[in-house]
Design a protein around this motif. Structure first.
Motif, mmCIF file in Angstrom:
data_model
loop_
_atom_site.group_PDB
_atom_site.id
_atom_site.type_symbol
_atom_site.label_atom_id
_atom_site.label_comp_id
_atom_site.label_asym_id
_atom_site.label_seq_id
_atom_site.Cartn_x
_atom_site.Cartn_y
_atom_site.Cartn_z
ATOM 1 N N LEU A 288 21.474 77.326 55.970
ATOM 2 C CA LEU A 288 20.350 77.470 55.128
ATOM 3 C C LEU A 288 20.249 78.786 54.956
ATOM 4 O O LEU A 288 20.671 79.866 55.122
ATOM 5 C CB LEU A 288 19.202 77.074 56.169
ATOM 6 C CG LEU A 288 19.200 75.648 56.516
ATOM 7 C CD1 LEU A 288 20.209 74.994 57.723
ATOM 8 C CD2 LEU A 288 17.646 75.201 56.952
ATOM 9 N N ASP A 289 19.079 78.987 53.762
ATOM 10 C CA ASP A 289 18.616 80.397 53.182
ATOM 11 C C ASP A 289 17.098 80.482 53.044
ATOM 12 O O ASP A 289 16.759 79.500 52.421
ATOM 13 C CB ASP A 289 19.641 80.389 51.984
ATOM 14 C CG ASP A 289 19.093 81.442 51.053
ATOM 15 O OD1 ASP A 289 19.696 82.778 51.377
ATOM 16 O OD2 ASP A 289 18.354 81.737 50.226
ATOM 17 N N ILE A 290 16.772 81.307 53.279
ATOM 18 C CA ILE A 290 15.278 81.505 53.496
ATOM 19 C C ILE A 290 14.811 81.458 51.937
ATOM 20 O O ILE A 290 13.820 81.009 51.658
ATOM 21 C CB ILE A 290 14.822 82.929 53.906
ATOM 22 C CG1 ILE A 290 14.893 82.697 55.553
ATOM 23 C CG2 ILE A 290 13.211 83.059 54.057
ATOM 24 C CD1 ILE A 290 14.064 81.761 56.293
ATOM 25 N N ALA A 291 15.373 82.282 51.094
ATOM 26 C CA ALA A 291 14.812 82.318 49.516
ATOM 27 C C ALA A 291 14.893 80.846 48.965
ATOM 28 O O ALA A 291 14.014 80.573 48.233
ATOM 29 C CB ALA A 291 16.175 83.275 48.834
ATOM 30 N N ARG A 292 16.067 80.087 49.344
ATOM 31 C CA ARG A 292 15.879 78.490 48.872
ATOM 32 C C ARG A 292 14.961 77.866 49.392
ATOM 33 O O ARG A 292 14.256 77.181 48.682
ATOM 34 C CB ARG A 292 17.401 78.162 49.095
ATOM 35 C CG ARG A 292 18.513 78.658 48.217
ATOM 36 C CD ARG A 292 19.557 77.534 48.237
ATOM 37 N NE ARG A 292 20.066 77.212 49.562
ATOM 38 C CZ ARG A 292 21.190 77.497 50.103
ATOM 39 N NH1 ARG A 292 21.861 78.476 49.879
ATOM 40 N NH2 ARG A 292 21.371 77.019 51.425
ATOM 41 N N GLU B 91 19.406 70.328 51.236
ATOM 42 C CA GLU B 91 18.281 70.020 50.869
ATOM 43 C C GLU B 91 17.149 69.237 51.541
ATOM 44 O O GLU B 91 15.953 69.714 51.600
ATOM 45 C CB GLU B 91 18.020 69.257 49.384
ATOM 46 C CG GLU B 91 19.080 69.948 48.067
ATOM 47 C CD GLU B 91 20.522 69.613 48.267
ATOM 48 O OE1 GLU B 91 21.167 70.074 47.379
ATOM 49 O OE2 GLU B 91 21.030 68.809 49.296
ATOM 50 N N THR B 92 17.842 68.454 52.463
ATOM 51 C CA THR B 92 17.012 67.658 53.293
ATOM 52 C C THR B 92 16.661 68.844 54.556
ATOM 53 O O THR B 92 15.436 68.531 54.911
ATOM 54 C CB THR B 92 17.628 66.682 54.005
ATOM 55 O OG1 THR B 92 18.765 66.846 54.671
ATOM 56 C CG2 THR B 92 17.857 65.546 52.921
ATOM 57 N N CYS B 93 17.389 69.559 54.810
ATOM 58 C CA CYS B 93 17.152 70.549 56.021
ATOM 59 C C CYS B 93 16.282 71.638 55.298
ATOM 60 O O CYS B 93 15.237 71.849 56.154
ATOM 61 C CB CYS B 93 18.463 71.210 56.497
ATOM 62 S SG CYS B 93 19.630 69.914 57.193
ATOM 63 N N GLU B 94 16.592 72.027 54.162
ATOM 64 C CA GLU B 94 15.482 73.303 53.576
ATOM 65 C C GLU B 94 14.237 72.703 53.242
ATOM 66 O O GLU B 94 13.266 73.474 53.180
ATOM 67 C CB GLU B 94 16.202 73.926 52.519
ATOM 68 C CG GLU B 94 17.376 74.601 53.039
ATOM 69 C CD GLU B 94 18.335 75.442 52.022
ATOM 70 O OE1 GLU B 94 18.918 76.196 52.319
ATOM 71 O OE2 GLU B 94 18.018 75.059 50.747
#
Length: 326
Positions: A6-10, A153-156
């Protein structure tokens, strides 16, 4: 913190494509619960939206990307909530959505999937059988497979809940998260550990569906032959390795709770918070009930993640004699 997928910006960018109806959900201190639980309790309510669960945060991100760049036809396996969410998100963006589910899934969830204009294919067996069938449909028909928790995408999308939590005042020191496939736990856990690392992230799973918890404890994938729980939304048997790797980096603990505690938690949320919830949404309360000493004096947030429940079954559970609970 070591890097997850995961990525905070995304995750911050995800908020811009998620329909606002799913964002900034209620977060409030529920003092009526506290005398029975022995700790300060805040509720993050993810049921006050068109699909009555957190899942649309993720499907909004998936559907937005597909509408812009991907195939127009998609298929997913679902215990019920993801299918509703993908149907809702896909309908608004002109996607052709097929959902594969078990015949044993709650009728209310299946009816809602149909009402949202998605195709619905039912399989004999459990959620894992539905996953296999959905993958086969994707291969045979050449369409996009949306796989909850594996698709980042489901996680973010779920992780946007974490952004809302860490911005809250006053702060809390523990978050209890229902653990199934892992999208909610890894998403929220990633944000909390990145932005509020002092907060303890505790994942909660039914004793009758323990695969991900056993995997977390052993640090390698553990599968089970069957599940036995009323919490259908978290009743997976085969953890996804990439999701487990993320969970190992963000979860401080993973605990298992008994069915009686889940039912008692549902009853407490009804009696003291006026909330009708599905079993998965009561896992956090169940965890406190089973270990009050651990949480004494803390400020705990529990994510109430869904309210798509079969009415007849719900009445049986909450009307059961109190002696069946903790």
């Amino acid at each position: 913190m070591q890097e997850t997928r995961l990525d905070i910006a995304r995750i911050r960018a995800a908020r811009r494509v998620i329909d606002p109806v799913f964002l900034d959900t209620p977060l409030y201190r529920c003092e009526a619960l506290e005398p029975s639980l022995g700790c300060a309790v805040s509720i993050k309510l993810e049921t006050a939206n068109p699909v009555r669960s957190f899942k649309a945060r993720g499907t909004e991100v998936v559907a937005s990307l597909l509408a812009d760049h991907g195939p127009r036809a998609v298929v997913c396996a679902s215990a019920g909530n993801l299918g509703q969410a993908l149907a809702w998100s896909g309908r608004g963006r002109g996607l052709d959505v097929t959902v594969v589910a078990s015949r044993c899934a709650p009728a209310a969830k299946l009816d809602r999937i149909r009402a949202l204009d998605a195709g619905l294919e039912l399989v004999d067996g459990d959620f894992e059988m539905a996953r296999e069938r959905a993958a086969a449909v994707a291969r045979y028909d050449g369409i996009r497979l949306v796989e909850d928790s594996l698709d980042i995408e489901t996680c973010e999308g779920a992780a946007t809940i974490g952004l809302e939590l860490v911005d809250t005042v006053p702060s809390f020191d523990t978050v209890l998260i229902a653990l199934g496939g892992g999208a909610l736990a890894t998403g929220v856990g990633h944000v909390v550990k990145a932005l509020a690392p002092e907060v303890e992230v505790i994942c909660v799973q039914p004793l009758g569906a323990p695969a991900m918890t056993h995997s977390w404890r052993r640090r390698s994938v553990v599968t089970t032959d069957s599940t036995d729980t009323i919490a259908d939304g978290v009743a997976g048997r085969r953890p996804i390795p990439a999701v487990l790797n993320d969970l190992l980096l963000v979860a401080d603990d993973a605990v298992l709770v008994e069915e009686a505690s889940i039912i008692a938690g549902m009853r407490m949320l009804l009696d003291h918070a006026g909330l009708v919830v599905e079993p998965s949404a009561a896992l956090g309360i169940a965890a406190i009930l089973e270990d009050r000493d651990r949480f004494a004096g803390r400020h705990v947030v529990t994510i109430v993640c869904g309210s798509n429940v079969d009415v007849d079954a719900y009445r049986r559970w909450v009307d059961a004699p109190l002696s069946q609970g903790p």
